[in-house]
Design a protein around this motif. Structure first.
Motif, PDB file in Angstrom:
ATOM      1  N   TYR A   1       0.852  -1.191   0.000  1.00 29.34           N
ATOM      2  CA  TYR A   1       0.000   0.000   0.000  1.00 29.34           C
ATOM      3  C   TYR A   1       0.892   1.248   0.000  1.00 29.34           C
ATOM      4  O   TYR A   1       0.630   2.236  -0.674  1.00 29.34           O
ATOM      5  CB  TYR A   1      -0.884  -0.021   1.251  1.00 29.34           C
ATOM      6  N   SER A   2       1.968   1.162   0.776  1.00 30.09           N
ATOM      7  CA  SER A   2       2.875   2.309   0.885  1.00 30.09           C
ATOM      8  C   SER A   2       3.670   2.528  -0.395  1.00 30.09           C
ATOM      9  O   SER A   2       4.105   3.644  -0.668  1.00 30.09           O
ATOM     10  CB  SER A   2       3.835   2.113   2.056  1.00 30.09           C
ATOM     11  N   VAL A   3       3.872   1.454  -1.153  1.00 29.33           N
ATOM     12  CA  VAL A   3       4.567   1.632  -2.437  1.00 29.33           C
ATOM     13  C   VAL A   3       3.689   2.497  -3.355  1.00 29.33           C
ATOM     14  O   VAL A   3       4.159   3.449  -3.978  1.00 29.33           O
ATOM     15  CB  VAL A   3       4.871   0.259  -3.098  1.00 29.33           C
ATOM     16  N   ILE A   4       2.397   2.188  -3.383  1.00 28.49           N
ATOM     17  CA  ILE A   4       1.488   3.006  -4.205  1.00 28.49           C
ATOM     18  C   ILE A   4       1.414   4.420  -3.610  1.00 28.49           C
ATOM     19  O   ILE A   4       1.380   5.403  -4.342  1.00 28.49           O
ATOM     20  CB  ILE A   4       0.051   2.416  -4.253  1.00 28.49           C
ATOM     21  N   GLY A   5       1.406   4.510  -2.274  1.00 28.53           N
ATOM     22  CA  GLY A   5       1.447   5.818  -1.608  1.00 28.53           C
ATOM     23  C   GLY A   5       2.662   6.606  -2.108  1.00 28.53           C
ATOM     24  O   GLY A   5       2.582   7.814  -2.351  1.00 28.53           O
ATOM     25  N   GLY A   6       3.778   5.908  -2.290  1.00 28.83           N
ATOM     26  CA  GLY A   6       5.007   6.536  -2.797  1.00 28.83           C
ATOM     27  C   GLY A   6       4.808   7.057  -4.222  1.00 28.83           C
ATOM     28  O   GLY A   6       5.312   8.126  -4.577  1.00 28.83           O
ATOM     29  N   TRP A   7       4.083   6.326  -5.035  1.00 28.36           N
ATOM     30  CA  TRP A   7       3.809   6.813  -6.403  1.00 28.36           C
ATOM     31  C   TRP A   7       3.036   8.128  -6.325  1.00 28.36           C
ATOM     32  O   TRP A   7       3.290   9.055  -7.090  1.00 28.36           O
ATOM     33  CB  TRP A   7       2.974   5.802  -7.196  1.00 28.36           C
ATOM     34  N   VAL A   8       2.103   8.197  -5.372  1.00 30.88           N
ATOM     35  CA  VAL A   8       1.312   9.430  -5.222  1.00 30.88           C
ATOM     36  C   VAL A   8       2.233  10.580  -4.788  1.00 30.88           C
ATOM     37  O   VAL A   8       2.132  11.707  -5.298  1.00 30.88           O
ATOM     38  CB  VAL A   8       0.155   9.220  -4.217  1.00 30.88           C
ATOM     39  N   VAL A   9       3.158  10.276  -3.874  1.00 36.59           N
ATOM     40  CA  VAL A   9       4.121  11.294  -3.424  1.00 36.59           C
ATOM     41  C   VAL A   9       4.885  11.848  -4.625  1.00 36.59           C
ATOM     42  O   VAL A   9       5.025  13.058  -4.807  1.00 36.59           O
ATOM     43  CB  VAL A   9       5.127  10.699  -2.398  1.00 36.59           C
ATOM     44  N   LYS A  10       5.362  10.939  -5.467  1.00 37.28           N
ATOM     45  CA  LYS A  10       6.158  11.340  -6.629  1.00 37.28           C
ATOM     46  C   LYS A  10       5.342  12.255  -7.567  1.00 37.28           C
ATOM     47  O   LYS A  10       5.816  13.302  -8.018  1.00 37.28           O
ATOM     48  CB  LYS A  10       6.599  10.076  -7.375  1.00 37.28           C
TER      49      LYS A  10
ATOM     50  N   PHE B   1      -3.547  12.378   1.166  1.00 30.77           N
ATOM     51  CA  PHE B   1      -4.165  12.452   2.484  1.00 30.77           C
ATOM     52  C   PHE B   1      -5.062  11.243   2.749  1.00 30.77           C
ATOM     53  O   PHE B   1      -5.014  10.627   3.812  1.00 30.77           O
ATOM     54  CB  PHE B   1      -4.996  13.743   2.576  1.00 30.77           C
ATOM     55  N   ALA B   2      -5.881  10.914   1.723  1.00 32.70           N
ATOM     56  CA  ALA B   2      -6.775   9.760   1.866  1.00 32.70           C
ATOM     57  C   ALA B   2      -5.943   8.491   2.053  1.00 32.70           C
ATOM     58  O   ALA B   2      -6.282   7.613   2.865  1.00 32.70           O
ATOM     59  CB  ALA B   2      -7.675   9.634   0.637  1.00 32.70           C
ATOM     60  N   ALA B   3      -4.837   8.394   1.313  1.00 30.87           N
ATOM     61  CA  ALA B   3      -3.979   7.209   1.425  1.00 30.87           C
ATOM     62  C   ALA B   3      -3.350   7.153   2.817  1.00 30.87           C
ATOM     63  O   ALA B   3      -3.236   6.088   3.434  1.00 30.87           O
ATOM     64  CB  ALA B   3      -2.884   7.251   0.363  1.00 30.87           C
ATOM     65  N   LEU B   4      -2.974   8.315   3.318  1.00 31.78           N
ATOM     66  CA  LEU B   4      -2.321   8.372   4.625  1.00 31.78           C
ATOM     67  C   LEU B   4      -3.276   7.935   5.745  1.00 31.78           C
ATOM     68  O   LEU B   4      -2.900   7.152   6.625  1.00 31.78           O
ATOM     69  CB  LEU B   4      -1.832   9.802   4.862  1.00 31.78           C
ATOM     70  N   THR B   5      -4.526   8.394   5.686  1.00 38.59           N
ATOM     71  CA  THR B   5      -5.458   7.992   6.756  1.00 38.59           C
ATOM     72  C   THR B   5      -5.699   6.480   6.724  1.00 38.59           C
ATOM     73  O   THR B   5      -5.854   5.851   7.772  1.00 38.59           O
ATOM     74  CB  THR B   5      -6.811   8.734   6.683  1.00 38.59           C
TER      75      THR B   5
END
Ligand code: PFF
Length: 465
Positions: free
Chosen positions: A116-125, A327-331
């Motif tokens: 999940y965090s890998v996809i979160g990382g894509w969002v960060v990028k 934000f949604a991914a973080l929650t």
């Protein structure tokens, strides 16, 4: 394991510790956990891949029957026992299957968090690149492929996402974050709405709207049901212990039935909106090309930048949008992290900080495997899948049906329909009780076994869909 010594009478007592301050607090926490990448990233790519309208129809049917039954069950069991899954199962005895049932629920979030965090990382990028004004580059065909093939950059983005989640957890500010999401979520909905309207009104997009909304039975396959089921678990944060834990914090006068209905519709509404943003755009910008429709996990990252680019002010819209998705991914990641930590604290007796470090360590390790699976270790296949896809399949298509099955068995063999009804009726009318009993008794166990067997058969190549 103090709970093993508790009597049946103790079990029905409300647990005063850590209850939510009110109904709103509970709904926010559950919605914060439910609404995330599952809705915005995962749902549209699965719907595009597995038949469009027919996928949506099956998803809705499953959500209203199965989804409802499981949310109510997990929440009621959590509130009844006042425990997270491992403790909740063991409140009913010391048998081995009870132990297993609790643990499989508890282990799933630990396995989901890394990828999940890998996809979160894509969002960060993507957020970072929009902030730097690179909207045009992001909209180019090869950008995404080039980015995930670059293991170092992906790893840095992924690590930033997990470490941010880790700091939120150790600083104990997750409640603050949930409260801020009360403001962010409505803005996300409005922006998604504007983008969806823009998307569906592009020339050629109507074919996409039809593909997504009108069921075509020729697109049906057993895999449509398997995928819809896995997505329902994932999106509603079901079959992974979360709702047991949240239920254990719920006050006795909180209306389980009403909360469930609100959360399931809110969650599904956002998923449908995301589908309307992305799928018609595939038709408008790529002519409904099958290869794009089946692009899988990369779909959102390939299609949305094209939509934003053609809207004008792409850098601003892209920045705002990816900020909100982040934000949604973080929650959601917070709830995955927090449940993993509380399992380790409560069941293994490890202190909180070391538990947080253990979860961080596991996440960094398994997440790195997923990152490398798209880059340096691109040649690795597990049962024909890339590493990230494998973890997604393992948790959603194999482990979640098993953990949901154990919840059903717990209810059918130990708690009984009366036990659940008694708990739910403390605070709700339980209008759908007839349907609940029917699904739980005649449909759920059989259906879960069929889903599980078809997932296994497909991974072993015995059946192809
Ligand atoms: N439901 C979340 C989503 O749709 O993104 C994902 C998720 C969050 C799953 C928290 C499980 C969980 F515990």
């Amino acid at each position: 394991m103090e709970n093993q010594n508790k009597s049946a009478a103790d079990r029905s007592k409300p647990q005063p510790k850590n209850t939510f301050s009110g109904n709103l607090g509970y709904i926010l926490a559950v919605a914060g956990s439910a609404v995330g990448l599952g809705n915005i990233w995962r749902f549209p790519y699965l719907a595009a891949k597995y038949g469009g309208g027919i996928f949506l129809l099956i998803y809705l049917i499953l959500m209203l029957t199965f989804g409802y039954t499981l949310i109510v069950s997990e929440t009621a069991l959590g509130r009844m026992t006042g425990k997270s899954p491992v403790g909740a199962f063991q409140s009913f005895g010391k048998k081995k299957w009870l132990k297993f049932g609790g643990w499989i629920n508890a282990v799933i979030p630990i396995l989901i968090l890394p990828y999940y965090s890998v996809i979160g990382g894509w969002v960060v990028k993507y957020l970072f690149e929009y902030l730097r004004g690179h909207a045009e580059a992001l909209a180019s065909e090869d950008y995404f492929g080039g980015f995930i093939a670059d293991s170092l950059t992906s790893e840095i983005c992924f690590a930033l996402f997990v470490i941010a989640t880790f700091f939120v957890i150790i600083a104990g500010v997750q409640n603050g974050i949930e409260t801020v999401s009360k403001i962010i979520m409505p803005i996300l909905v409005v922006l998604a709405l504007i983008t969806a309207v823009y998307s569906v009104t592009r020339p050629g997009a109507l074919a996409g709207v039809k593909y997504f909304l009108i069921p075509n039975f020729r697109n049906f396959s057993l895999m449509t049901v398997v995928a819809a089921m896995g997505q329902m678990f994932y999106s509603l944060s079901l079959a992974m212990g979360i709702l047991y834990t949240y239920g254990s914090y719920l006050k006795k006068d909180s209306d389980i039935e009403k909360n469930t209905t609100q959360v399931e519709w809110f969650d599904t509404g956002i998923a449908i909106l995301a589908g309307l943003m992305i799928i018609p755009a595939v038709f408008a910008f790529s002519g409904g090309d099958m290869a794009t429709l089946k692009a899988g996990p990369s779909l959102m990252f390939i299609t949305l930048p094209k939509v934003f680019d053609s809207m004008g002010m792409a850098n601003i819209i892209g920045s705002v949008f990816f900020f909100m998705v982040l934000f949604a991914a973080l929650t959601s990641a917070i709830s995955l992290f927090e449940t993993s930590v509380s399992t380790i604290v409560e069941e293994l007796g490890v202190k909180r900080l070391p538990s947080c470090l253990i979860v961080l360590g596991i996440s960094l390790l398994l997440g790195t495997a997923s990152v490398l699976g798209y880059g340096t270790l691109d040649f690795v296949r597990i049962f024909g899948m890339q590493v990230l896809d494998f973890f997604d399949f393992l948790t959603n298509s194999l482990m979640m049906p098993v953990s949901a099955l154990f919840t059903c068995i717990l209810i059918l063999r130990m708690v009984g329909f009366d036990g659940i009804a008694k708990e739910v009726k403390i605070s709700s009318q339980f209008k759908r009780q007839g349907m609940y009993n029917f699904v739980m008794k005649y449909i759920a166990p059989f259906f879960l076994i069929v889903i599980l067997l078809s997932s296994i058969a497909s991974v072993l190549g015995w059946i192809t869909f």
